[in-house]
Design a protein around this motif. Structure first.
Motif, PDB file in Angstrom:
ATOM      1  N   ASP A 363     -20.173 -37.857  38.249  1.00 52.49           N
ATOM      2  CA  ASP A 363     -19.363 -38.657  39.145  1.00 52.49           C
ATOM      3  C   ASP A 363     -18.582 -39.591  38.505  1.00 52.49           C
ATOM      4  O   ASP A 363     -17.496 -40.034  38.790  1.00 52.49           O
ATOM      5  CB  ASP A 363     -20.315 -39.142  40.175  1.00 52.49           C
ATOM      6  CG  ASP A 363     -20.795 -37.855  41.270  1.00 52.49           C
ATOM      7  OD1 ASP A 363     -20.134 -36.798  41.166  1.00 52.49           O
ATOM      8  OD2 ASP A 363     -21.773 -38.274  42.055  1.00 52.49           O
ATOM      9  N   GLU A 366     -15.641 -38.173  36.504  1.00 54.00           N
ATOM     10  CA  GLU A 366     -14.733 -37.850  37.017  1.00 54.00           C
ATOM     11  C   GLU A 366     -13.936 -39.012  38.045  1.00 54.00           C
ATOM     12  O   GLU A 366     -12.799 -38.796  37.956  1.00 54.00           O
ATOM     13  CB  GLU A 366     -15.277 -36.876  38.294  1.00 54.00           C
ATOM     14  CG  GLU A 366     -15.663 -35.644  37.704  1.00 54.00           C
ATOM     15  CD  GLU A 366     -16.087 -34.556  38.883  1.00 54.00           C
ATOM     16  OE1 GLU A 366     -16.402 -34.917  40.071  1.00 54.00           O
ATOM     17  OE2 GLU A 366     -16.394 -33.339  38.524  1.00 54.00           O
ATOM     18  N   ARG A 367     -14.585 -39.971  38.278  1.00 51.48           N
ATOM     19  CA  ARG A 367     -14.097 -41.087  39.049  1.00 51.48           C
ATOM     20  C   ARG A 367     -13.054 -41.808  38.244  1.00 51.48           C
ATOM     21  O   ARG A 367     -11.982 -42.190  38.643  1.00 51.48           O
ATOM     22  CB  ARG A 367     -15.012 -42.093  39.473  1.00 51.48           C
ATOM     23  CG  ARG A 367     -14.647 -43.109  40.680  1.00 51.48           C
ATOM     24  CD  ARG A 367     -15.633 -44.074  40.950  1.00 51.48           C
ATOM     25  NE  ARG A 367     -15.230 -44.675  42.186  1.00 51.48           N
ATOM     26  CZ  ARG A 367     -14.646 -45.814  41.959  1.00 51.48           C
ATOM     27  NH1 ARG A 367     -14.244 -46.460  41.043  1.00 51.48           N
ATOM     28  NH2 ARG A 367     -14.349 -46.720  42.952  1.00 51.48           N
ATOM     29  N   THR A 394      -8.729 -29.635  45.868  1.00 47.03           N
ATOM     30  CA  THR A 394      -9.978 -30.119  45.215  1.00 47.03           C
ATOM     31  C   THR A 394      -9.815 -31.452  44.858  1.00 47.03           C
ATOM     32  O   THR A 394     -10.929 -32.377  45.131  1.00 47.03           O
ATOM     33  CB  THR A 394      -9.935 -29.321  44.086  1.00 47.03           C
ATOM     34  OG1 THR A 394     -10.162 -27.987  44.013  1.00 47.03           O
ATOM     35  CG2 THR A 394     -11.270 -29.849  43.206  1.00 47.03           C
ATOM     36  N   LYS A 398     -12.571 -34.569  46.168  1.00 40.56           N
ATOM     37  CA  LYS A 398     -13.344 -35.401  45.091  1.00 40.56           C
ATOM     38  C   LYS A 398     -12.816 -36.796  45.391  1.00 40.56           C
ATOM     39  O   LYS A 398     -13.678 -37.615  45.239  1.00 40.56           O
ATOM     40  CB  LYS A 398     -12.859 -35.074  43.759  1.00 40.56           C
ATOM     41  CG  LYS A 398     -13.791 -33.720  43.167  1.00 40.56           C
ATOM     42  CD  LYS A 398     -13.202 -33.270  41.874  1.00 40.56           C
ATOM     43  CE  LYS A 398     -14.092 -32.229  41.379  1.00 40.56           C
ATOM     44  NZ  LYS A 398     -15.436 -32.223  41.371  1.00 40.56           N
ATOM     45  N   LYS A 401     -15.240 -37.858  48.226  1.00 43.93           N
ATOM     46  CA  LYS A 401     -16.492 -38.026  47.849  1.00 43.93           C
ATOM     47  C   LYS A 401     -16.825 -39.455  47.124  1.00 43.93           C
ATOM     48  O   LYS A 401     -17.654 -39.784  47.187  1.00 43.93           O
ATOM     49  CB  LYS A 401     -16.814 -36.876  47.111  1.00 43.93           C
ATOM     50  CG  LYS A 401     -18.200 -36.721  46.634  1.00 43.93           C
ATOM     51  CD  LYS A 401     -18.409 -35.842  45.804  1.00 43.93           C
ATOM     52  CE  LYS A 401     -19.914 -35.749  44.839  1.00 43.93           C
ATOM     53  NZ  LYS A 401     -20.047 -34.694  43.866  1.00 43.93           N
TER      54      LYS A 401
END
Length: 404
Positions: A363, A366-367, A394, A398, A401
Motif C-alpha cells: 500500500d 503504491e501510494r 483500477t 486504488k 482505497k
C-alpha cells in the motif's frame, strides 16, 4: 477577457468541446478539456494550478455533472461550476444551483451569451500578486486566498488540520492582515495547557479588541465551551480557533457543543496534510534550508536533487514539524556541501533489516507511485494510469482505497 484564467472543460461531445475550447483560448484562457467524469473529478480536485471556473456537461458517458460536483465538494471548496444542460435536464441543473453550482445554460446557446455568463461567475483573481505562504500547490494557494479573504471581516474562523501544519502561524497571518493588527494577538493552547475557566476569562481580557486564538478548541471542557459560546456574541475580541480532523465526531458524541461548532465552521480553513502536497514539501524544505543556512558559519551549497525527490515521495505524517526536524538533523550530520537522502532519512539504511507486513509495504509503495504519477501528469487520471500501466478504473479504485 479571460487572459490568465485557468478553466476546466468537461464535455464529451467533440463538436461542442472543440468550439468551446477554441473560443476560450481565443479569449486568453488556459483550458484543460476532459471528456469523462472520472477525469473531470481529478482535473478539478488535483489541478496543476488553481481553477477559476469549471464548464461541465451534465450528461457524460461514465457519469453526470452532478456526481462530479458532489464528489469534488466533499473534499474541497469547489470552484464556480457552469453547467451545460439539455432541455430534459433543467430540473437537475436547478437542483445543482441549490447545492452550490454557479449557473447553467441550456443547449443550444449563443457564444456571446455563454461568455457573458462565464464572466459573471468567475471568482476574483485574489491570488494575483499574493506571495506564497502555505505553499505553491493549488491546495496551499487556496488556503492563502482564504486567509486574505477572512482578514477582511471579524467573524470567527476555524482552522482545521493535523498537527505540524502551522495553524497558529495561519491565525497570526489573519490577524496581521486585519484591522486588528495593532491590537494584541493572544494564544491559548488547549493541547499543552489545562485551560481553566479563569484562565480563559483572563485571555478574553488580555485580547481586548485584538484576536484570541484557541489552539485545540475541541479539548476545552464544557465550562470552557460555554464561556467561548457566550463570548462570541459579546466579547470585543475576534476569535480564531483550531482543531484536528475529528471534532465532528466529538460533537456527534455530545463532547463538544454543536452550536459552537456550527458558529466556527461557517468560516473554515482546512489545511491539507503534506502527504497530499508533495510539491509543497519540496518548497518548504527550500524555504527552511535557506533560513537555516544563513545562520551557519560555513554555509552549505544546497539540498541535492536526490534528497528533493525523497522529500517529495515521503508521506510526512508529522507534516511541517517533521520536515523541520529532519532538515535540522540532515544539516548537522551532512559531511559535505550537499544534503543527501540518507541525511534526511537515516532509516533508509535500516530498510534491509526491518520486516514489514507485505500488505502495508504494498500500500505504501503504491501510494507513493500514484502520487508521483498524478503530480507528473497534473492530476490527469488517464495519463497517470498510462504511466503506471494500469486501467483508469483500477487506478480510480486504488485512489479511493488509499485516500487519494
Amino acid at each position: 477577457m479571460l487572459t490568465g484564467r485557468y478553466i476546466v472543460l468537461i464535455e464529451d461531445d467533440a463538436l461542442m468541446g472543440n468550439s468551446l475550447l477554441q473560443r476560450l483560448e481565443l479569449e486568453g484562457a488556459e483550458v484543460t478539456w476532459v471528456k469523462q467524469a472520472v477525469r473531470g473529478i481529478a482535473a478539478v480536485r488535483t489541478p496543476r494550478k488553481p481553477v477559476d471556473a469549471v464548464i461541465c456537461d451534465i450528461r457524460l458517458p461514465d457519469g453526470t455533472g452532478e456526481e462530479i460536483f458532489n464528489t469534488v465538494s466533499r473534499t474541497i471548496a469547489p470552484p464556480p461550476f457552469l453547467f451545460i444542460t439539455g432541455q430534459g435536464e433543467i430540473d437537475q441543473a436547478v437542483r445543482l444551483l441549490r447545492a452550490g453550482g454557479a449557473d447553467y445554460m441550456t443547449k443550444p446557446f449563443e457564444m456571446s451569451a455563454f461568455l457573458g455568463r462565464l464572466a459573471q461567475i468567475l471568482r476574483p483573481d485574489e491570488n494575483a500578486g499574493l506571495p506564497a505562504q502555505t505553499g505553491i500547490s493549488p491546495l496551499a494557494r487556496q488556503v492563502d486566498s482564504l486567509v486574505a479573504d477572512y482578514a477582511r471581516h471579524d467573524k470567527p474562523v476555524l482552522i482545521r488540520g493535523g498537527r505540524g501544519l502551522g495553524k497558529e502561524r495561519i491565525a497570526k497571518r489573519i490577524h496581521e492582515l486585519s484591522d486588528r493588527q495593532s491590537a494584541p494577538f493572544v494564544a491559548v493552547n488547549a493541547f499543552r495547557d489545562d485551560v481553566s475557566a479563569d484562565a480563559l476569562v483572563a485571555a478574553f481580557e488580555t485580547a481586548s479588541d485584538g484576536t484570541l486564538f484557541v489552539n485545540g478548541v475541541g479539548r476545552l471542557d464544557g465550562a470552557g465551551q460555554d464561556l467561548l459560546m457566550e463570548a462570541l456574541g459579546q466579547g470585543p475580541f475576534r476569535l480564531i480557533a483550531s482543531c484536528g480532523t475529528r471534532i465532528d465526531e466529538k460533537a456527534q458524541a455530545g463532547e463538544f457543543r454543536s452550536d459552537l461548532l456550527y458558529a466556527l465552521v461557517a468560516h473554515e480553513i482546512v489545511v491539507p496534510p503534506l502527504a497530499q502536497r508533495g510539491e509543497d514539501a519540496v518548497w518548504l524544505a527550500g524555504q527552511m534550508f535557506k533560513a537555516l543556512n544563513e545562520r551557519r558559519a560555513a554555509p552549505m551549497r544546497g539540498v541535492s536533487e536526490l534528497a528533493l525527490a525523497a522529500i517529495r515521495d515521503h508521506d510526512w505524517p508529522g507534516n511541517g514539524r517533521e520536515l523541520r526536524s529532519r532538515l535540522l538533523r540532515a544539516m548537522d550530520v551532512a559531511t559535505g556541501e550537499w544534503v543527501y537522502p540518507a541525511d534526511f532519512f537515516p532509516e533508509l539504511n535500516q530498510e534491509d533489516l526491518e520486516v514489514q507486513p507485505l500488505s502495508e509495504a504494498r500500500d505504501l509503495a503504491e501510494r507513493r507511485q500514484i502520487i508521483k504519477a498524478l503530480e507528473r501528469t497534473g492530476g490527469q487520471i488517464a495519463e497517470a494510469a498510462r504511466l503506471l500501466k494500469v486501467s483508469r478504473t483500477t487506478l480510480w479504485e486504488k485512489m479511493q482505497k488509499l485516500g487519494l
